[in-house]
Design an enzyme around this catalytic site. Structure first.
Site, PDB file in Angstrom:
ATOM      1  N   TYR A  54       1.436   4.090  12.394  1.00  0.00           N
ATOM      2  CA  TYR A  54       1.035   3.854  10.999  1.00  0.00           C
ATOM      3  C   TYR A  54      -0.438   3.474  10.862  1.00  0.00           C
ATOM      4  O   TYR A  54      -1.131   3.261  11.835  1.00  0.00           O
ATOM      5  CB  TYR A  54       1.946   2.845  10.313  1.00  0.00           C
ATOM      6  CG  TYR A  54       2.103   1.464  10.893  1.00  0.00           C
ATOM      7  CD1 TYR A  54       1.141   0.852  11.665  1.00  0.00           C
ATOM      8  CD2 TYR A  54       3.263   0.733  10.620  1.00  0.00           C
ATOM      9  CE1 TYR A  54       1.308  -0.430  12.148  1.00  0.00           C
ATOM     10  CE2 TYR A  54       3.449  -0.551  11.099  1.00  0.00           C
ATOM     11  CZ  TYR A  54       2.458  -1.126  11.853  1.00  0.00           C
ATOM     12  OH  TYR A  54       2.639  -2.409  12.332  1.00  0.00           O
ATOM     13  N   GLU A  55      -0.884   3.424   9.598  1.00  0.00           N
ATOM     14  CA  GLU A  55      -2.295   3.217   9.238  1.00  0.00           C
ATOM     15  C   GLU A  55      -3.210   4.277   9.853  1.00  0.00           C
ATOM     16  O   GLU A  55      -4.325   3.995  10.268  1.00  0.00           O
ATOM     17  CB  GLU A  55      -2.768   1.811   9.648  1.00  0.00           C
ATOM     18  CG  GLU A  55      -2.016   0.684   8.981  1.00  0.00           C
ATOM     19  CD  GLU A  55      -2.011   0.775   7.464  1.00  0.00           C
ATOM     20  OE1 GLU A  55      -2.886   1.448   6.905  1.00  0.00           O
ATOM     21  OE2 GLU A  55      -1.123   0.173   6.842  1.00  0.00           O
ATOM     22  N   GLY A  56      -2.704   5.498   9.898  1.00  0.00           N
ATOM     23  CA  GLY A  56      -3.449   6.580  10.531  1.00  0.00           C
ATOM     24  C   GLY A  56      -3.070   6.643  11.995  1.00  0.00           C
ATOM     25  O   GLY A  56      -3.413   5.740  12.772  1.00  0.00           O
ATOM     26  N   MET A  98       0.856  -1.180   0.000  1.00  0.00           N
ATOM     27  CA  MET A  98       0.000   0.000   0.000  1.00  0.00           C
ATOM     28  C   MET A  98       0.898   1.237   0.000  1.00  0.00           C
ATOM     29  O   MET A  98       1.648   1.458   0.954  1.00  0.00           O
ATOM     30  CB  MET A  98      -0.922  -0.011   1.223  1.00  0.00           C
ATOM     31  CG  MET A  98      -1.900   1.128   1.280  1.00  0.00           C
ATOM     32  SD  MET A  98      -3.252   0.875   2.489  1.00  0.00           S
ATOM     33  CE  MET A  98      -2.340   0.714   4.018  1.00  0.00           C
ATOM     34  N   ARG A 148      -6.574  -1.291   9.413  1.00  0.00           N
ATOM     35  CA  ARG A 148      -6.680  -0.749  10.762  1.00  0.00           C
ATOM     36  C   ARG A 148      -7.170  -1.802  11.748  1.00  0.00           C
ATOM     37  O   ARG A 148      -6.750  -1.824  12.909  1.00  0.00           O
ATOM     38  CB  ARG A 148      -7.588   0.478  10.752  1.00  0.00           C
ATOM     39  CG  ARG A 148      -6.907   1.680  10.149  1.00  0.00           C
ATOM     40  CD  ARG A 148      -7.820   2.854   9.883  1.00  0.00           C
ATOM     41  NE  ARG A 148      -7.036   3.989   9.391  1.00  0.00           N
ATOM     42  CZ  ARG A 148      -7.549   5.130   8.965  1.00  0.00           C
ATOM     43  NH1 ARG A 148      -8.869   5.301   8.965  1.00  0.00           N
ATOM     44  NH2 ARG A 148      -6.775   6.100   8.536  1.00  0.00           N
TER      45      ARG A 148
END
Length: 588
Positions: A436-438, A163, A291
Site C-alpha cells: 500500500y501507499e504505492g 484517504m 510514505r
C-alpha cells in the site's frame, strides 16, 4: 513471552550524535526553545505509552479483529480506550503548528514516536497514521474556512481522517477511477461512487471521520490529469449523517485490528481541496507523509523482530557452540546466540534496524529543515533531498521489515510458526507495507524515472554530496578511515552507474523501468553504508568505556565485511537490465 522495550538509547544516539539534531534546532527559529532534555522527556513518555498501553493489546487485537455489523465497525477491545489515552497525552498534536493547537515539535521526534507505535501495535497505529498527512494536505491546499472548521479537530485528535483513492478497477493507476462529483448551488459537491481498501474508513474511535476522496468532475480530462480532491465528512456541520456508508470490511492476512473498509458514497456532500482537476498535487502532500510513515512501519517491524529474536536466542539452549566464551560454564547445550549461524542472523537484524533508524530519522530531519531552516536555499535543498529519499525509504524499509521478520522467525525454529510467540504476527503484519501507499515497484519507478532522470540527476547529485562529505570527514579520523574509504568508493560507483543509466535510457525507453527496482536497492545499500560510516565516526568520539562505542564499531565492521558485498551484485543487476525481458503469455 518477550516484551518490547523502546530503544531509547539508540534513538538518542541517532538524534544527539548521528544527526546532532539539538545543535541544528538551535539554528532554526521554530525550534530554538527545544533542547536535549525536553526531547528526551518526550521520547521517554512516548516509549512509556507504547509499551504500557499499545503493546498489551497487540496480540489480543490480532486475534479478535474488527467486527462489522449494520454499516458500523467495532474495533478490538481496548483500541478505543488506547486512542483516548493517545489524545489525552497530546500525541496527535506533536509536530503540528501551534496556530492550530499543535505543539510545534520537529517531525524527527514524531518519526521516533511513529516507529514505536508501529513496533508495538501496527494495526492500532493505522487509525492514526494518516492524520499528519491529512493535516498537511488541508493546511497547504484547503480554503481558509475549511481549515478553520476541520484542522483543529485533526490536530487535537477529536476527528480522524481517511484517504480514499482505490476503486475496484483503479489501484496503482488512479487515472482509471470513476467516483464522480457534481457541483451544487451552494459551492459544495455531490459525490457518488465506491472506494475499497480504505484504512479506517469506519470505526468507533472518533465520532466523525474526514474522508479525503479522489473524484472526477464533469468534463474532466481523461487520466490522472482529470482528478480532483474532495473533503467528505461522515457527519455534516448541522449534525446530519452524510451520504457515506461502509459496505463491509476485508478479512486479511495481517493487521487484523485495522478496519480496511469498502465505502459507498451516495450523493455525499463534499468540498473541493486545491484546484479542480489538480487533486493529485494536493493528495501527494498527504501521500508523501504517508510514505514516510509506511517506511517507519518497516523500521518498527525490524526493531520488534530484532528484540524478539535476541531475547529468545539468549534463553533457548541447543547443542554445544563450536567456540564458547570462557564465561559459559560447561553444559550439554548453550544459548543459541553463541552459534555462528544465529550470531550472523542476530547481527544483521541489529545493524539493519539501527541503520534504518538513522536514515529514517535523517529523512524526517530534512523535512524539518525544509519547513524551518533559516535560509531559503537551505529549505529548497532539504526539500529536494527529502523528496528523493522518500521512495527509497518506503520501498527498502518495508522490504527489510518483512525480510528481517522472516529471518527472526527462523531463530525461533518451529516455535516461531506458532501463535505462542509474537514473531508470527509481526511477519504477517509487515507484508502489507510493501503494497500500500504505492507498491514498492511504483516507488522504484518514481525514484529512477521521476526523481533522478526527471531532473537530470540534480537531486541525486545533492545526495552524493552528502555522502562524500561524510567520507571526507571520516578520512581525517584514523579510527573511521577504513569505513570512509569504502563509502567514497560507493559514491564513485553510484555516480558512474547513473551516467551509464542515462546513456542507455536515451536509446532504450524501457530500460529505466527494467533497472528501477535494482537501482533502488543499490541506493538503499549505499545509504546503509553511509549510515554506518557515520555511526562509526560518531562512536569514536564516545568515551572508551561507553558500551555503545564498542557495539557501534562491531556493527560497522559487520556491515562492511558481510553486507557491503551485496552492493556489487546489485550493481551487476542494474547493468544486466540492459538486456530486454521476454513477454510472458500470448500476444494479441
Amino acid at each position: 513471552m518477550q516484551q518490547y522495550k523502546a530503544p531509547l538509547d539508540d534513538i538518542q544516539f541517532v538524534l544527539e550524535h548521528w544527526l546532532q539534531a539539538p545543535a541544528t534546532w538551535q539554528q532554526m527559529p521554530t525550534f530554538q526553545d527545544l533542547d536535549t532534555d525536553l526531547a528526551r522527556q518526550v521520547l521517554e513518555e512516548a516509549g512509556r505509552f507504547c509499551t504500557q498501553v499499545l503493546a498489551p493489546i497487540n496480540t489480543s487485537g490480532d486475534r479478535q479483529g474488527c467486527h462489522y455489523a449494520d454499516g458500523g465497525v467495532r474495533t478490538p477491545d481496548g483500541f478505543a480506550a488506547a486512542y483516548r489515552a493517545y489524545v489525552d497525552g497530546g500525541w496527535p498534536a506533536l509536530a503540528c503548528d501551534p496556530a492550530w493547537g499543535g505543539q510545534g515539535l520537529p517531525q524527527v521526534l514524531d518519526a521516533a514516536l511513529q516507529e514505536m507505535l508501529y513496533a508495538c501495535n501496527h494495526a492500532w497505529a493505522m487509525y492514526t497514521g494518516i492524520a499528519h498527512g491529512a493535516y498537511l494536505c488541508l493546511k497547504h491546499h484547503a480554503p481558509q474556512w475549511l481549515q478553520a472548521l476541520y484542522l483543529p479537530g485533526i490536530v487535537s485528535g477529536e476527528v480522524l481522517p481517511s484517504m480514499c483513492l482505490t476503486e475496484p478497477q483503479a489501484g496503482s493507476d488512479v487515472g482509471l477511477l470513476r467516483c464522480a462529483a457534481l457541483p451544487r448551488t451552494d459551492g459544495s459537491y455531490s459525490i457518488t461512487g465506491s472506494k475499497l481498501f480504505i484504512s479506517g474508513g469506519e470505526h468507533d474511535l472518533t465520532h466523525d471521520i474526514l474522508h479525503l476522496v479522489l473524484v472526477r468532475l464533469p468534463e474532466a480530462p481523461v487520466g490522472s490529469r482529470g482528478i480532483s480532491l474532495m473533503l467528505v465528512p461522515k457527519w455534516l456541520e448541522q449534525g446530519e449523517r452524510n451520504g457515506v456508508y461502509c459496505d463491509g470490511i476485508e478479512h486479511k492476512m495481517g493487521i487484523k485490528g485495522s478496519a480496511t473498509c469498502a465505502l459507498r458514497f451516495e450523493q455525499a456532500q463534499g468540498w473541493l481541496i486545491g484546484e479542480a482537476h489538480g487533486g493529485l498535487a494536493a493528495m501527494f502532500v498527504m501521500m508523501n507523509s504517508a510514505r514516510l510513515h509506511v517506511g517507519l512501519q518497516g523500521l518498527g517491524h525490524a526493531e520488534a523482530s530484532w528484540q524478539s529474536a535476541r531475547d529468545y536466542a539468549l534463553e533457548r539452549r541447543q547443542m554445544r557452540a563450536p567456540k564458547r566464551p570462557d564465561s559459559i560454564l560447561a553444559s550439554a547445550a548453550d544459548p543459541i546466540h553463541l552459534h555462528p549461524a544465529m550470531r550472523r542472523v542476530l547481527l544483521e537484524l541489529r545493524v539493519r534496524s539501527q541503520g534504518m533508524r538513522a536514515i529514517g530519522y535523517w529523512v524526517a530531519h530534512w523535512l524539518d529543515l525544509a519547513d524551518a531552516a533559516a535560509q531559503p536555499e537551505q529549505r529548497q535543498r532539504a526539500k529536494q533531498l527529502a523528496q528523493l529519499l522518500t521512495p527509497i525509504l518506503k520501498a527498502s524499509f518495508t522490504e527489510q521489515g518483512f525480510t528481517l521478520a522472516s529471518k527472526a522467525l527462523q531463530v525461533f525454529g518451529g516455535y516461531g510458526y506458532t501463535e505462542e510467540f509474537a514473531i508470527e504476527q509481526t511477519l504477517r503484519d509487515s507484508r502489507i507495507a510493501m503494497i500500500y501507499e504505492g507498491s514498492n515497484e511504483i516507488q522504484a519507478n518514481d525514484l529512477l524515472l521521476r526523481k533522478i532522470l526527471g531532473d537530470g540527476g540534480k537531486a541525486f547529485g545533492l545526495l552524493l554530496d552528502e555522502l562524500r562529505e561524510e567520507a571526507v570527514a571520516g578520512l581525517v579520523d584514523e579510527g573511521a578511515k577504513r569505513y570512509a574509504g569504502r563509502l567514497l568508493q560507493v559514491c564513485t560507483a553510484l555516480e558512474a552507474t547513473l551516467t551509464d543509466v542515462q546513456r542507455v535510457a536515451a536509446c532504450d525507453a524501457e530500460y529505466p523501468y527494467r533497472a528501477a527496482a535494482d537501482f533502488l536497492q543499490l541506493c538503499a545499500t549505499a545509504l546503509l553504508v553511509f549510515a554506518w560510516a557515520r555511526a562509526a565516526r560518531c562512536a569514536m568520539a564516545l568515551e572508551p568505556g561507553n558500551p555503545q562505542r564498542k557495539e557501534k564499531l562491531e556493527s560497522a565492521d559487520f556491515v562492511f565485511d558481510y553486507l557491503l558485498p551485496a552492493f556489487d551484485s546489485q550493481l551487476a543487476a542494474v547493468q544486466a537490465a540492459q538486456a530486454s525481458l521476454a513477454f510472458i503469455g500470448s500476444q494479441t
